[in-house]
Scaffold this motif. Sequence first.
Motif, PDB file in Angstrom:
ATOM      1  N   SER A 139      -0.644 -46.035-104.135  1.00 52.65           N
ATOM      2  CA  SER A 139       0.101 -45.128-103.253  1.00 52.65           C
ATOM      3  C   SER A 139       1.149 -44.340-104.034  1.00 52.65           C
ATOM      4  O   SER A 139       1.460 -43.196-103.678  1.00 52.65           O
ATOM      5  N   ILE A 140       1.699 -44.936-105.080  1.00 63.00           N
ATOM      6  CA  ILE A 140       2.678 -44.228-105.913  1.00 63.00           C
ATOM      7  C   ILE A 140       2.006 -43.063-106.633  1.00 63.00           C
ATOM      8  O   ILE A 140       2.549 -41.959-106.704  1.00 63.00           O
ATOM      9  N   ASP A 141       0.828 -43.315-107.173  1.00 68.44           N
ATOM     10  CA  ASP A 141       0.105 -42.252-107.886  1.00 68.44           C
ATOM     11  C   ASP A 141      -0.172 -41.070-106.959  1.00 68.44           C
ATOM     12  O   ASP A 141      -0.039 -39.912-107.364  1.00 68.44           O
ATOM     13  N   LYS A 142      -0.556 -41.357-105.718  1.00 67.62           N
ATOM     14  CA  LYS A 142      -0.824 -40.290-104.769  1.00 67.62           C
ATOM     15  C   LYS A 142       0.447 -39.523-104.447  1.00 67.62           C
ATOM     16  O   LYS A 142       0.445 -38.280-104.370  1.00 67.62           O
ATOM     17  N   ALA A 143       1.566 -40.233-104.262  1.00 65.53           N
ATOM     18  CA  ALA A 143       2.842 -39.577-103.952  1.00 65.53           C
ATOM     19  C   ALA A 143       3.267 -38.652-105.087  1.00 65.53           C
ATOM     20  O   ALA A 143       3.700 -37.513-104.852  1.00 65.53           O
ATOM     21  N   ILE A 144       3.147 -39.116-106.322  1.00 64.00           N
ATOM     22  CA  ILE A 144       3.522 -38.296-107.472  1.00 64.00           C
ATOM     23  C   ILE A 144       2.663 -37.038-107.528  1.00 64.00           C
ATOM     24  O   ILE A 144       3.159 -35.920-107.759  1.00 64.00           O
ATOM     25  N   ALA A 145       1.363 -37.182-107.301  1.00 66.70           N
ATOM     26  CA  ALA A 145       0.454 -36.036-107.335  1.00 66.70           C
ATOM     27  C   ALA A 145       0.805 -35.021-106.255  1.00 66.70           C
ATOM     28  O   ALA A 145       0.777 -33.800-106.499  1.00 66.70           O
ATOM     29  N   GLN A 146       1.160 -35.499-105.059  1.00 70.62           N
ATOM     30  CA  GLN A 146       1.502 -34.579-103.965  1.00 70.62           C
ATOM     31  C   GLN A 146       2.797 -33.838-104.255  1.00 70.62           C
ATOM     32  O   GLN A 146       2.900 -32.630-103.984  1.00 70.62           O
ATOM     33  N   VAL A 147       3.792 -34.527-104.793  1.00 74.70           N
ATOM     34  CA  VAL A 147       5.056 -33.869-105.117  1.00 74.70           C
ATOM     35  C   VAL A 147       4.847 -32.814-106.206  1.00 74.70           C
ATOM     36  O   VAL A 147       5.358 -31.682-106.107  1.00 74.70           O
ATOM     37  N   GLU A 148       4.097 -33.138-107.228  1.00 76.27           N
ATOM     38  CA  GLU A 148       3.861 -32.187-108.318  1.00 76.27           C
ATOM     39  C   GLU A 148       3.081 -30.975-107.831  1.00 76.27           C
ATOM     40  O   GLU A 148       3.348 -29.840-108.245  1.00 76.27           O
ATOM     41  N   ASN A 149       2.108 -31.196-106.957  1.00 74.25           N
ATOM     42  CA  ASN A 149       1.350 -30.086-106.396  1.00 74.25           C
ATOM     43  C   ASN A 149       2.257 -29.164-105.591  1.00 74.25           C
ATOM     44  O   ASN A 149       2.187 -27.931-105.724  1.00 74.25           O
ATOM     45  N   ALA A 150       3.138 -29.730-104.763  1.00 72.22           N
ATOM     46  CA  ALA A 150       4.047 -28.917-103.955  1.00 72.22           C
ATOM     47  C   ALA A 150       5.029 -28.159-104.836  1.00 72.22           C
ATOM     48  O   ALA A 150       5.286 -26.959-104.623  1.00 72.22           O
ATOM     49  N   ARG A 151       5.559 -28.833-105.849  1.00 73.00           N
ATOM     50  CA  ARG A 151       6.506 -28.194-106.755  1.00 73.00           C
ATOM     51  C   ARG A 151       5.846 -27.013-107.485  1.00 73.00           C
ATOM     52  O   ARG A 151       6.419 -25.945-107.619  1.00 73.00           O
ATOM     53  N   LYS A 152       4.623 -27.222-107.931  1.00 76.02           N
ATOM     54  CA  LYS A 152       3.903 -26.189-108.675  1.00 76.02           C
ATOM     55  C   LYS A 152       3.646 -24.953-107.812  1.00 76.02           C
ATOM     56  O   LYS A 152       3.642 -23.820-108.300  1.00 76.02           O
ATOM     57  N   LEU A 153       3.456 -25.181-106.493  1.00 74.39           N
ATOM     58  CA  LEU A 153       3.155 -24.070-105.589  1.00 74.39           C
ATOM     59  C   LEU A 153       4.395 -23.499-104.917  1.00 74.39           C
ATOM     60  O   LEU A 153       4.282 -22.729-103.966  1.00 74.39           O
ATOM     61  N   GLY A 154       5.600 -23.901-105.388  1.00 68.20           N
ATOM     62  CA  GLY A 154       6.817 -23.238-104.936  1.00 68.20           C
ATOM     63  C   GLY A 154       7.739 -24.041-104.044  1.00 68.20           C
ATOM     64  O   GLY A 154       8.777 -23.525-103.615  1.00 68.20           O
ATOM     65  N   ALA A 155       7.426 -25.297-103.755  1.00 69.62           N
ATOM     66  CA  ALA A 155       8.320 -26.105-102.924  1.00 69.62           C
ATOM     67  C   ALA A 155       9.571 -26.486-103.713  1.00 69.62           C
ATOM     68  O   ALA A 155       9.546 -26.619-104.931  1.00 69.62           O
ATOM     69  N   GLU A 156      10.665 -26.666-102.982  1.00 70.15           N
ATOM     70  CA  GLU A 156      11.911 -27.120-103.596  1.00 70.15           C
ATOM     71  C   GLU A 156      12.082 -28.609-103.301  1.00 70.15           C
ATOM     72  O   GLU A 156      11.957 -29.042-102.153  1.00 70.15           O
ATOM     73  N   LEU A 165      14.443 -31.263-102.630  1.00 73.67           N
ATOM     74  CA  LEU A 165      15.851 -31.416-102.261  1.00 73.67           C
ATOM     75  C   LEU A 165      16.406 -32.751-102.745  1.00 73.67           C
ATOM     76  O   LEU A 165      17.601 -32.860-103.020  1.00 73.67           O
ATOM     77  N   MET A 166      15.563 -33.756-102.823  1.00 75.75           N
ATOM     78  CA  MET A 166      15.985 -35.048-103.369  1.00 75.75           C
ATOM     79  C   MET A 166      14.746 -35.881-103.652  1.00 75.75           C
ATOM     80  O   MET A 166      13.682 -35.682-103.063  1.00 75.75           O
ATOM     81  N   GLY A 167      14.865 -36.818-104.606  1.00 68.97           N
ATOM     82  CA  GLY A 167      13.796 -37.765-104.885  1.00 68.97           C
ATOM     83  C   GLY A 167      12.661 -37.163-105.694  1.00 68.97           C
ATOM     84  O   GLY A 167      12.854 -36.292-106.539  1.00 68.97           O
ATOM     85  N   GLY A 168      11.463 -37.670-105.404  1.00 71.15           N
ATOM     86  CA  GLY A 168      10.264 -37.164-106.054  1.00 71.15           C
ATOM     87  C   GLY A 168       9.765 -37.998-107.210  1.00 71.15           C
ATOM     88  O   GLY A 168       8.817 -37.615-107.892  1.00 71.15           O
ATOM     89  N   ASN A 169      10.392 -39.169-107.453  1.00 70.02           N
ATOM     90  CA  ASN A 169      10.043 -39.942-108.636  1.00 70.02           C
ATOM     91  C   ASN A 169       9.778 -41.407-108.312  1.00 70.02           C
ATOM     92  O   ASN A 169      10.298 -41.955-107.334  1.00 70.02           O
ATOM     93  N   ARG A 170       8.989 -42.030-109.161  1.00 68.79           N
ATOM     94  CA  ARG A 170       8.817 -43.473-109.135  1.00 68.79           C
ATOM     95  C   ARG A 170      10.143 -44.145-109.518  1.00 68.79           C
ATOM     96  O   ARG A 170      10.879 -43.646-110.378  1.00 68.79           O
ATOM     97  N   VAL A 171      10.463 -45.250-108.877  1.00 66.25           N
ATOM     98  CA  VAL A 171      11.662 -46.015-109.250  1.00 66.25           C
ATOM     99  C   VAL A 171      11.278 -46.964-110.384  1.00 66.25           C
ATOM    100  O   VAL A 171      10.437 -47.849-110.208  1.00 66.25           O
ATOM    101  N   THR A 172      11.876 -46.755-111.539  1.00 69.89           N
ATOM    102  CA  THR A 172      11.520 -47.559-112.720  1.00 69.89           C
ATOM    103  C   THR A 172      12.572 -48.612-113.062  1.00 69.89           C
ATOM    104  O   THR A 172      12.382 -49.387-113.991  1.00 69.89           O
ATOM    105  N   SER A 173      13.640 -48.646-112.305  1.00 59.86           N
ATOM    106  CA  SER A 173      14.741 -49.552-112.636  1.00 59.86           C
ATOM    107  C   SER A 173      14.523 -50.967-112.119  1.00 59.86           C
ATOM    108  O   SER A 173      15.348 -51.852-112.364  1.00 59.86           O
ATOM    109  N   ARG A 174      13.424 -51.193-111.414  1.00 61.31           N
ATOM    110  CA  ARG A 174      13.167 -52.508-110.842  1.00 61.31           C
ATOM    111  C   ARG A 174      11.659 -52.730-110.781  1.00 61.31           C
ATOM    112  O   ARG A 174      10.874 -51.775-110.766  1.00 61.31           O
TER     113      ARG A 174
END
Length: 499
Positions: free
Chosen positions: A347-364, A366-375
């Motif tokens: 599910s994380i891989d899918k979320a990352i792909a969706q965020v990158e696709n939206a960003r590439k096509l012009g979405a802003e 506003l917060m987040g967009g990343n895997r949490v690596t601190s835990r």
Amino acid sequence: MAKEYQVPFKLADPSLLHFDSCVGDKWVESKSGKRFEVLDPGTDQAWASCPASTVDDVPDAVETAHKAFEEFRKTTPRQRAKWLLKWYDLVTDAKEDLAQIVTHETGKPLAEARGELDYSLGFLWWFSGEAERIQGSVSQPAAPGRRVFTVKQPIGVAAALVPWNFPVAMVLRKVGAAMAAGCTMVVKPSPETPISALVLAELARRAGIPPGVLNVLTTDLENTPSLSEALCKHPLIKKVTFTGSTRVGKLIASHCAQGLKKVTLELGGNCPYIVFDDASLDQALDQLMALKWRHAGQACITANRIYVQSGIYDKFAAALKERTQALVIGHGSDQNTTLGPLTTPRSIDKAIAQVENARKLGAEVLMGGNRVTSRPGYFFEPTILSNMTKEMQITDEESFSPIAALYRFDTEEEAVKLANDTSMGLASYAFTKNVDRIWRLLENLEAGMVGLNTGNQSAAESPFGGMKESGYGKESGKDVAVQEYLVTKTGTLTVEGHF
């Protein structure tokens, strides 16, 4: 022999825990002898294992359920109601233990796990009442001297293919209706969440529900497709109920078509959430916060596309960001956690792909967009995307992750067109104080369920199900859910003589 694991929580009643499949009155291994591990999504650590059942295990389970059906179908509705109510009492008593198990299977915070249990118990209570309200009919047809009557009879053994996001609720919603109708059932829980289903089987046994009425076959991800197909195609299975993705739902329907099985499909959502400029902003935000972030966005009826009218768009986006920033990410067992992990790493891989696709096509972003690596565990930041357009992946795909995608609209007609521009039709949401618009939206939005100034709209007394490619059939609600497990038999009697 099952490997010993360290259970990462304490139960008031440890004897509830079982780690083998339940068939009749026995806890059984798979004929293959193979097992799979159950992982805690908050730590990525295994804490139990269960049998990896295969197609070879299906005949015993189905034949056991069929043998039980031959007797169970003859029980009175009052007796079935009593069993359901006793089961209700025992699940209520075990609620805190079950909540711990659900949290460590799904990752959802304890408060949400307890909420699922409260929601789930409603199905046992509701269907205990429905058991005694199954009725036929008598009528006088056009032909003289005849009477036509109908009786409702249980259809037979049912198979339930259950998802991982609400593992207790989905079992009780399906089994409750089946039992009320007089059917027996074989449940195949998701590989992520088998333990909670096995606990429910143990509590059903303690409630006095006859052996074989509820059977649970666990299996791993690899064997899930073949095991599900074998259940769908077994000649003694007369009804299949599935909750999951549209893609898999189509496969289930094709398997069942060969035997003309009765099927209930509750499939994908891609639900629109429409906020008009005359809405109560606080009400719309309160409902969205509860709906969107529940179980980290992993619900079929969550808000996937959030449409906000231009006049309040910027204000709404800013307020949503402010509220979302207050979420506390953590393990579900931590009382302070308000956003737990995703249940699976894919599910994380899918979320990352969706965020990158939206960003590439012009979405802003506003917060987040990343895997949490601190835990450890499968954590993803709560994410808000602005300036979304119809070309982006999220517009066509369910996120099933903590991503809030914001779209701008100007008119009611535009909002309805955008909301309906999807192959799915499970639920829609609309917020406005215009009563005429409320009614228009109810009729014009293409969804099986429409929340009007309402977010979470699912309840035992409310029919649950979609339209278009979100499936067919209803679960819960008055009359309709139990009807899914009944057949109508028509009798015609010719009466001689005069009255």
